[in-house]
Design a protein around this motif. Structure first.
Motif, PDB file in Angstrom:
ATOM      1  N   PHE A   7       0.839  -1.201   0.000  1.00  9.80           N
ATOM      2  CA  PHE A   7       0.000   0.000   0.000  1.00  9.80           C
ATOM      3  C   PHE A   7       0.874   1.252   0.000  1.00  9.80           C
ATOM      4  O   PHE A   7       1.838   1.348   0.762  1.00  9.80           O
ATOM      5  CB  PHE A   7      -0.906   0.025   1.234  1.00  9.80           C
ATOM      6  N   SER A   8       0.524   2.220  -0.828  1.00 11.21           N
ATOM      7  CA  SER A   8       1.161   3.534  -0.795  1.00 11.21           C
ATOM      8  C   SER A   8       0.155   4.616  -0.422  1.00 11.21           C
ATOM      9  O   SER A   8       0.535   5.756  -0.164  1.00 11.21           O
ATOM     10  CB  SER A   8       1.807   3.864  -2.140  1.00 11.21           C
ATOM     11  N   TYR A   9      -1.135   4.258  -0.393  1.00  9.82           N
ATOM     12  CA  TYR A   9      -2.175   5.195   0.027  1.00  9.82           C
ATOM     13  C   TYR A   9      -3.321   4.418   0.651  1.00  9.82           C
ATOM     14  O   TYR A   9      -3.754   3.383   0.127  1.00  9.82           O
ATOM     15  CB  TYR A   9      -2.697   6.007  -1.163  1.00  9.82           C
ATOM     16  N   LEU A  10      -3.811   4.916   1.785  1.00 11.08           N
ATOM     17  CA  LEU A  10      -5.012   4.406   2.446  1.00 11.08           C
ATOM     18  C   LEU A  10      -5.886   5.608   2.785  1.00 11.08           C
ATOM     19  O   LEU A  10      -5.390   6.593   3.348  1.00 11.08           O
ATOM     20  CB  LEU A  10      -4.672   3.643   3.720  1.00 11.08           C
ATOM     21  N   LEU A  11      -7.160   5.547   2.462  1.00  7.39           N
ATOM     22  CA  LEU A  11      -8.067   6.633   2.800  1.00  7.39           C
ATOM     23  C   LEU A  11      -8.214   6.727   4.319  1.00  7.39           C
ATOM     24  O   LEU A  11      -8.483   5.717   4.984  1.00  7.39           O
ATOM     25  CB  LEU A  11      -9.429   6.402   2.150  1.00  7.39           C
ATOM     26  N   ASP A  12      -8.038   7.931   4.845  1.00  9.46           N
ATOM     27  CA  ASP A  12      -8.176   8.139   6.293  1.00  9.46           C
ATOM     28  C   ASP A  12      -9.530   7.651   6.799  1.00  9.46           C
ATOM     29  O   ASP A  12     -10.574   7.895   6.170  1.00  9.46           O
ATOM     30  CB  ASP A  12      -8.045   9.626   6.632  1.00  9.46           C
ATOM     31  N   ASP A  13      -9.504   6.969   7.937  1.00  7.26           N
ATOM     32  CA  ASP A  13     -10.710   6.554   8.661  1.00  7.26           C
ATOM     33  C   ASP A  13     -11.564   5.535   7.913  1.00  7.26           C
ATOM     34  O   ASP A  13     -12.676   5.234   8.346  1.00  7.26           O
ATOM     35  CB  ASP A  13     -11.582   7.771   9.019  1.00  7.26           C
ATOM     36  N   PHE A  14     -11.063   4.998   6.811  1.00  6.85           N
ATOM     37  CA  PHE A  14     -11.812   3.976   6.065  1.00  6.85           C
ATOM     38  C   PHE A  14     -11.344   2.572   6.444  1.00  6.85           C
ATOM     39  O   PHE A  14     -12.157   1.686   6.667  1.00  6.85           O
ATOM     40  CB  PHE A  14     -11.650   4.201   4.559  1.00  6.85           C
ATOM     41  N   TRP A  15     -10.037   2.373   6.490  1.00  2.00           N
ATOM     42  CA  TRP A  15      -9.455   1.063   6.786  1.00  2.00           C
ATOM     43  C   TRP A  15      -9.216   0.973   8.293  1.00  2.00           C
ATOM     44  O   TRP A  15      -8.345   1.646   8.844  1.00  2.00           O
ATOM     45  CB  TRP A  15      -8.141   0.877   6.035  1.00  2.00           C
ATOM     46  N   LEU A  16      -9.986   0.114   8.956  1.00  2.92           N
ATOM     47  CA  LEU A  16      -9.910  -0.029  10.405  1.00  2.92           C
ATOM     48  C   LEU A  16      -9.504  -1.458  10.763  1.00  2.92           C
ATOM     49  O   LEU A  16      -9.778  -2.403  10.004  1.00  2.92           O
ATOM     50  CB  LEU A  16     -11.269   0.287  11.042  1.00  2.92           C
ATOM     51  N   ASN A  17      -8.880  -1.613  11.920  1.00  2.12           N
ATOM     52  CA  ASN A  17      -8.604  -2.976  12.377  1.00  2.12           C
ATOM     53  C   ASN A  17      -9.844  -3.546  13.062  1.00  2.12           C
ATOM     54  O   ASN A  17     -10.894  -2.910  13.110  1.00  2.12           O
ATOM     55  CB  ASN A  17      -7.371  -3.013  13.286  1.00  2.12           C
ATOM     56  N   ALA A  18      -9.728  -4.751  13.594  1.00  2.50           N
ATOM     57  CA  ALA A  18     -10.893  -5.440  14.157  1.00  2.50           C
ATOM     58  C   ALA A  18     -11.464  -4.727  15.374  1.00  2.50           C
ATOM     59  O   ALA A  18     -12.610  -4.976  15.754  1.00  2.50           O
ATOM     60  CB  ALA A  18     -10.523  -6.881  14.512  1.00  2.50           C
ATOM     61  N   LEU A  19     -10.676  -3.829  15.981  1.00  4.54           N
ATOM     62  CA  LEU A  19     -11.150  -3.059  17.131  1.00  4.54           C
ATOM     63  C   LEU A  19     -11.730  -1.715  16.719  1.00  4.54           C
ATOM     64  O   LEU A  19     -12.130  -0.922  17.575  1.00  4.54           O
ATOM     65  CB  LEU A  19     -10.006  -2.853  18.126  1.00  4.54           C
ATOM     66  N   GLY A  20     -11.731  -1.448  15.411  1.00  2.21           N
ATOM     67  CA  GLY A  20     -12.281  -0.191  14.926  1.00  2.21           C
ATOM     68  C   GLY A  20     -11.310   0.968  14.923  1.00  2.21           C
ATOM     69  O   GLY A  20     -11.724   2.123  14.820  1.00  2.21           O
TER      70      GLY A  20
END
Length: 295
Positions: free
Chosen positions: A207-220
């Protein structure tokens, strides 16, 4: 001193193990990409382990050495369109309306995947095997609140499949990934017939870009609050169906194919961080050794 050396060795083993990465269960907050809540009060999906997808590609096989025939080392370029069909987990999960009316769709598109022929068995022109190495390219993923993507061949069973559909780059960019490496093999018929269910591709992407607050771990928790973007990777495993090759200008041929597959996110600390950690621990061991001698 023995305790310090044991710590160094132990953490060294952990670092080596981390080099292979570990799977990252995910939650999507589709609201961060402007998708509405679907069936409940929030825009969070349930926890999932993998994405399932379908794709269609067009692969141009070049005559790199200019001798007019296919050889090991000849390079290729690949373009494609992808649609996420499902979010996979052990139980039923909340998908927030994935591919549903009034929900959303997640698609991807690429135009610059590259690689070369690493192995070739063309003794039988009706069933020629190619072993492929992928070594570059970028894939962009999008979330769109309109279900408007359409493959070039919606049925997915008759050539030409290939890239060239519509609506796969619409909506909000949610991720960009670069190909680190990939292995593939496929069978092609050079007598004009079609082959079905012939081949597979495995890709490792960073990954070189992830949209903020879109990709969360299992704890949110937002992944970007946990680790830098370049610590995250995706591995994909695809089956190649109905490959068809036809003559193409300034190249040996263009191959059209359909794929179905899955991908999962993994997280691996970057090598430079591991080296810094290892260097610090070795320094700690050296100091401990000097103290031991003084005592």
């Amino acid at each position: 001193m023995k305790k310090i050396l044991g710590l160094v060795v132990g953490l060294g083993l952990v670092a080596i193990t981390a080099g292979t990465g570990y799977a990252m269960p995910l939650i999507w907050d589709v609201g961060a990409a402007s998708a509405p809540a679907y069936g409940d009060a929030d825009t969070l999906t349930g926890v999932f382990d993998q994405i399932a997808f379908a794709s269609q590609t067009s692969t141009i096989q070049y005559d790199t050495n200019g001798n007019g025939i296919l050889n090991v080392g000849d390079r290729f370029g690949d373009a494609g369109d992808l649609r996420v069909n499902d979010l996979l987990a052990s139980g039923i999960i909340d998908k927030e309306g994935l591919n549903q009316l009034d929900g959303y769709e997640v698609t991807a598109q690429w135009s610059d995947l590259t690689g070369y022929v690493a192995g070739l068995d063309n003794a039988d022109p009706t069933n020629t095997r190619l072993d492929l190495i992928y070594d570059g390219g970028t894939i962009n993923f999008y979330l769109d609140a309109a279900l408007d993507s359409e493959f070039a061949n919606p049925a997915g069973s008759a050539p030409p499949a290939g890239a060239g559909g519509t609506g796969f780059a619409n909506g909000t960019l949610i991720a960009t990934l670069s190909v680190l490496q990939g292995l593939g093999h496929t069978f092609l018929d050079f007598t004009g017939s079609d082959l079905a269910n012939q081949g597979s591709v495995e890709l490792s992407l960073q990954f070189s870009y992830l949209l903020d607050d879109f990709w969360l771990n299992a704890l949110g928790v937002d992944l970007l609050d946990i680790a830098p973007v370049d610590w995250y990777f995706m591995t994909t495993d695809m089956n190649i169906d109905t490959p068809t090759n036809v003559p193409y200008d300034n190249a040996l041929y263009i191959a059209y194919s359909n794929q179905n597959g899955s991908g999962e996110m993994t997280v691996v600390p970057e090598p430079s961080t591991l080296l810094l950690l290892g260097g610090g621990l070795l320094g700690l061991a050296f100091v401990g050794r000097k103290r031991s001698r003084k005592e």
